[in-house]
Design an enzyme around this catalytic site. Sequence first.
Site, mmCIF file in Angstrom:
data_model
loop_
_atom_site.group_PDB
_atom_site.id
_atom_site.type_symbol
_atom_site.label_atom_id
_atom_site.label_comp_id
_atom_site.label_asym_id
_atom_site.label_seq_id
_atom_site.Cartn_x
_atom_site.Cartn_y
_atom_site.Cartn_z
ATOM 1 N N LEU A 342 0.839 -1.200 0.000
ATOM 2 C CA LEU A 342 0.000 0.000 0.000
ATOM 3 C C LEU A 342 0.871 1.247 0.000
ATOM 4 C CD1 LEU A 342 -2.479 -1.228 2.732
ATOM 5 C CD2 LEU A 342 -3.142 -0.663 0.387
ATOM 6 N N THR A 343 0.915 1.912 -1.126
ATOM 7 C CA THR A 343 1.687 3.152 -1.201
ATOM 8 C C THR A 343 1.190 4.131 -0.138
ATOM 9 O OG1 THR A 343 2.098 2.838 -3.534
ATOM 10 C CG2 THR A 343 2.239 5.085 -2.727
ATOM 11 N N GLN A 416 8.178 -4.890 -2.628
ATOM 12 C CA GLN A 416 7.544 -4.773 -3.944
ATOM 13 C C GLN A 416 8.223 -3.676 -4.745
ATOM 14 O OE1 GLN A 416 3.758 -2.917 -4.930
ATOM 15 N NE2 GLN A 416 3.063 -4.867 -5.768
ATOM 16 N N CYS A 448 -0.369 -1.447 -10.698
ATOM 17 C CA CYS A 448 -0.549 -0.035 -10.376
ATOM 18 C C CYS A 448 -1.165 0.732 -11.545
ATOM 19 C CB CYS A 448 0.793 0.585 -9.997
ATOM 20 S SG CYS A 448 0.623 2.317 -9.602
ATOM 21 N N ASN A 587 -7.129 -11.362 -4.570
ATOM 22 C CA ASN A 587 -7.203 -10.045 -3.937
ATOM 23 C C ASN A 587 -8.402 -9.250 -4.466
ATOM 24 O OD1 ASN A 587 -5.606 -6.970 -4.720
ATOM 25 N ND2 ASN A 587 -6.358 -7.457 -2.681
ATOM 26 N N GLY A 588 -9.091 -8.603 -3.545
ATOM 27 C CA GLY A 588 -10.179 -7.697 -3.917
ATOM 28 C C GLY A 588 -11.368 -7.780 -2.985
ATOM 29 N N ASP A 589 -11.623 -6.683 -2.286
ATOM 30 C CA ASP A 589 -12.839 -6.490 -1.490
ATOM 31 C C ASP A 589 -12.956 -7.357 -0.243
ATOM 32 O OD1 ASP A 589 -13.475 -4.828 -3.595
ATOM 33 O OD2 ASP A 589 -14.954 -6.183 -4.488
ATOM 34 N N ARG A 612 -7.772 -2.483 1.402
ATOM 35 C CA ARG A 612 -8.605 -1.491 2.077
ATOM 36 C C ARG A 612 -9.266 -2.051 3.327
ATOM 37 N NH1 ARG A 612 -12.558 -0.378 -2.281
ATOM 38 N NH2 ARG A 612 -12.140 -2.603 -2.463
HETATM 39 C C1 LIG Z 1 -4.115 3.546 -0.817
HETATM 40 C C2 LIG Z 1 -3.756 2.388 -1.685
HETATM 41 C C3 LIG Z 1 -2.434 2.174 -2.055
HETATM 42 C C4 LIG Z 1 -2.069 1.091 -2.858
HETATM 43 N N1 LIG Z 1 -0.752 0.889 -3.172
HETATM 44 C C5 LIG Z 1 -0.396 -0.230 -3.859
HETATM 45 C C6 LIG Z 1 0.975 -0.532 -4.105
HETATM 46 O O1 LIG Z 1 1.893 0.193 -3.728
HETATM 47 N N2 LIG Z 1 1.268 -1.661 -4.792
HETATM 48 C C7 LIG Z 1 0.282 -2.513 -5.240
HETATM 49 O O2 LIG Z 1 0.590 -3.528 -5.848
HETATM 50 N N3 LIG Z 1 -1.014 -2.239 -5.028
HETATM 51 C C8 LIG Z 1 -1.371 -1.129 -4.335
HETATM 52 N N4 LIG Z 1 -2.693 -0.903 -4.081
HETATM 53 C C9 LIG Z 1 -3.704 -1.891 -4.520
HETATM 54 C C10 LIG Z 1 -3.967 -2.901 -3.398
HETATM 55 O O3 LIG Z 1 -2.802 -3.616 -3.065
HETATM 56 C C11 LIG Z 1 -5.067 -3.903 -3.779
HETATM 57 O O4 LIG Z 1 -4.648 -4.620 -4.902
HETATM 58 C C12 LIG Z 1 -6.379 -3.236 -4.078
HETATM 59 O O5 LIG Z 1 -6.649 -2.191 -3.162
HETATM 60 C C13 LIG Z 1 -7.537 -4.229 -4.038
HETATM 61 O O6 LIG Z 1 -7.661 -4.820 -2.774
HETATM 62 P P1 LIG Z 1 -8.806 -4.404 -1.739
HETATM 63 O O7 LIG Z 1 -10.108 -4.546 -2.427
HETATM 64 O O8 LIG Z 1 -8.614 -5.349 -0.585
HETATM 65 O O9 LIG Z 1 -8.573 -2.979 -1.361
HETATM 66 C C14 LIG Z 1 -3.072 0.197 -3.310
HETATM 67 C C15 LIG Z 1 -4.397 0.414 -2.936
HETATM 68 C C16 LIG Z 1 -4.761 1.479 -2.143
HETATM 69 C C17 LIG Z 1 -6.202 1.680 -1.764
#
Ligand SMILES: Cc1cc2nc3c(=O)[nH]c(=O)nc-3n(C[C@H](O)[C@H](O)[C@H](O)COP(=O)(O)O)c2cc1C
Length: 744
Positions: A342-343, A416, A448, A587-589, A612
């Site tokens: 998560l950036t 990563q 990304c 991954n997702g939701d 998230r």
């Molecule tokens: C604030 C934020 C930062 C993220 N940064 C990255 C990142 O640096 N590298 C990456 O592969 N995905 C990044 N993602 C994507 C998440 O790793 C993930 O694939 C995506 O949010 C879906 O998962 P979720 O539904 O559980 O949120 C980021 C997502 C969010 C919301």
Amino acid sequence: MADANNEAVPLKQEEVVGQQTNGGVEKVDTNGKAVDALSPRKRDRPHIEETDSTGNSAKRVKGVASIKTEYLLHPVGSKEDAKGGAENDDAAEAGGERYQNVDARDNRDGGNGKKNKKDKKHGKQNGQNTSRTFGHSRDKLQLCATRASYPEFSPRECQFGDKCKFEHNLRKYLTQGRREDLPTFGGKCPVYEARGYCNLGWKCRFHKSHSEERELEDGRKELVLLEDPEKKKADQQPRDFDDEVGVVNLVSKQDKIDLSRRRRGTPKADAYIEWVNKIADEERKHFDSQHKTAEQRNIDVEDSIDPDAKDDNRAQFTEPPFRPSEKRRLYYGPETPVLAPLTTQGNMPFRRLCVELGAQVTWSEMAMGLPLIQGEKGEWALMKAHESEIRPVRFENKNTVIRGYDNARDIKFGAQIAANKPWVATKTVEVLTALCPQLRAIDLNCGCPINLLCEKGMGSAMLDSHARLEATLRGMNYVSNDVPITVKIRMGTKDGQPTADKLIKRLVLGGYEAVESGKGTAGVAAITLHGRSKQQRYTKNADWSYIAECNSLIARLKQEKNARTDTIAEADPRDLANEGHVYFVGNGDCYSHVDYYNHIENAKVDSVMVARGALIKPWIFEEIEKGQYLDKSATERLSYVEKFAKYGLQTWGSDEMGIGTTRRFLLEWLSFSHRYVPIGLLEHLPPSIQDRPPRFKGRDDLETLMASENYKDWIKISEMFLGPAAEGFKFEPKHKSNSYEAEG
Ligand SMILES: Cc1cc2nc3c(=O)[nH]c(=O)nc-3n(C[C@H](O)[C@H](O)[C@H](O)COP(=O)(O)O)c2cc1C
Ligand SMILES: [Zn+2]
Ligand SMILES: [Zn+2]
């Protein structure tokens, strides 16, 4: 783990069971079939199927969290109740101002909003607040470094003498140059408490807890800093590194300087790239002629090859200069929930909190390959991990276990990276594995969506050129020593045109031409699939049925691969991470243990990555571990905020500047965590991450405050632990809607 029937039982059992009887939705799936309301494994995936049209969920409004009426502030659907939700996540993920502005940690100035010289361009995407500034968090008088951590009467000599523009009078600095000590954390310095000394000395905003005034023999009174010899002895960290508590993967200044002056070579990457270029010509010649023959005979190239001719073919290609080393084995299973990269948000204090709550695998924020190769401090800082992240992952042997798996060496933290070309990726991996000894794996980001990155061919742009992606991963695998290489992908770039299945086939079996020329597979140990396309916004659900399809594809490919024994026999075992077993993570939701175990059960993924969901409720990992909902009180949630603050001070420093940086990242986190709707307020379970909460009040004032979407309330929360924000401190939420609401 508790038996299945207990898994989904919320803490407030009577209350929720009562609601289920009234609302009805808990007991029927989308086909109107009765399901066991208490078993997450048997339940259909409620958040994916959307609310049905059969009338079974009359009370449940699509996309809206079903909050009990007594907690609603306005009628559902009225103008006043509109609250920000998934649309903000695009801004958050795509925001990535790390790659647009100077990051706060690069110079520890609390992020003064100066533009990065190299990245002047500001990609405006999805209504995000692109020119965010964070103001200054600084002392009024700057204490000279010759005074900062020395006794009053024996400072170091200041080489600038009278010309020095910093303050040398310690007592003046303490009374007029800086703000009061903080009363939080019992007035005790979190750094000193952990290490037995505080490198920030007089600048620390808890300095009274580690200093005193001593009366000397001649009657003079001297201010001195204290150390705790017992604790200090236990702290093994060399002091020439950034003074941080319990941190690994610290890279010395000298190493970074060497990189920036190109004094550190990358011999393996260079040899590999030289070889790749050399055989590219040979391959072109070879495959061109094959394609021609196949075209003439009007057949598929693959079918046109006589298997017996393969060895002859290979003789035409130059051998690689070296083989990849054998990889350390990995493990993913139901007992290893994964915290996503998560950036900005996935900083060390946040990851540390998640690990405490049960996260088993953690990833660094995405780091860019090129700046790593060039020794940029801010990028290398992303590789630091907390000591809790280098403990082994939980291992209960629930999934396929690979021969030679050594749990003790299978640590939680991986790095990563983003790179657009094989040479960038291989060089990056070579320096990473040389300088960071504590990495579970190195993951290539191919998901990304930030335009700025995609324009350069990084992130999800990689999904449009499978051959380049395969070559990039292969290169990484060649030079990574024993560190496994993994990849994170999306379904594809465009909506409705998924390509991940094709890509997965290529990664598991190897592209046809690569296998043909003897290069074998790319050698990835794991693939994580985010069930969305690049184009798709967070407002749409992740596609778990596609994830499931890809998983069965992998299973099929494994069989196919075993059948193609000639390939296996020919492949060098060193090219095959995990003996060729590729782990698959979805991954997702994912927003609860119910989602988590559903995906493990239905999509049959090895594990699930949570992004998230963890930002909104980091105890999701605890729910997964215990197999039940946890209705955390506001007080308990606030204790997590306190922990984050403490870990932040230990990471970024306990002086004015470190407090500013901690506050900024805390506010970033609160911009997600305020979206949590306490499950005790919900009519229906399970909660869905995609549901927009109507405006509601909590069960007490603190719960109400923690649900506020007004960033000024977030600042209030930060002040409970970090004291009043500095005069120059600014915070602009990533999404504009949050800021204008704040003015109202
Ligand atoms: C604030 C934020 C930062 C993220 N940064 C990255 C990142 O640096 N590298 C990456 O592969 N995905 C990044 N993602 C994507 C998440 O790793 C993930 O694939 C995506 O949010 C879906 O998962 P979720 O539904 O559980 O949120 C980021 C997502 C969010 C919301
Ligand atoms: Zn000076
Ligand atoms: Zn201190």
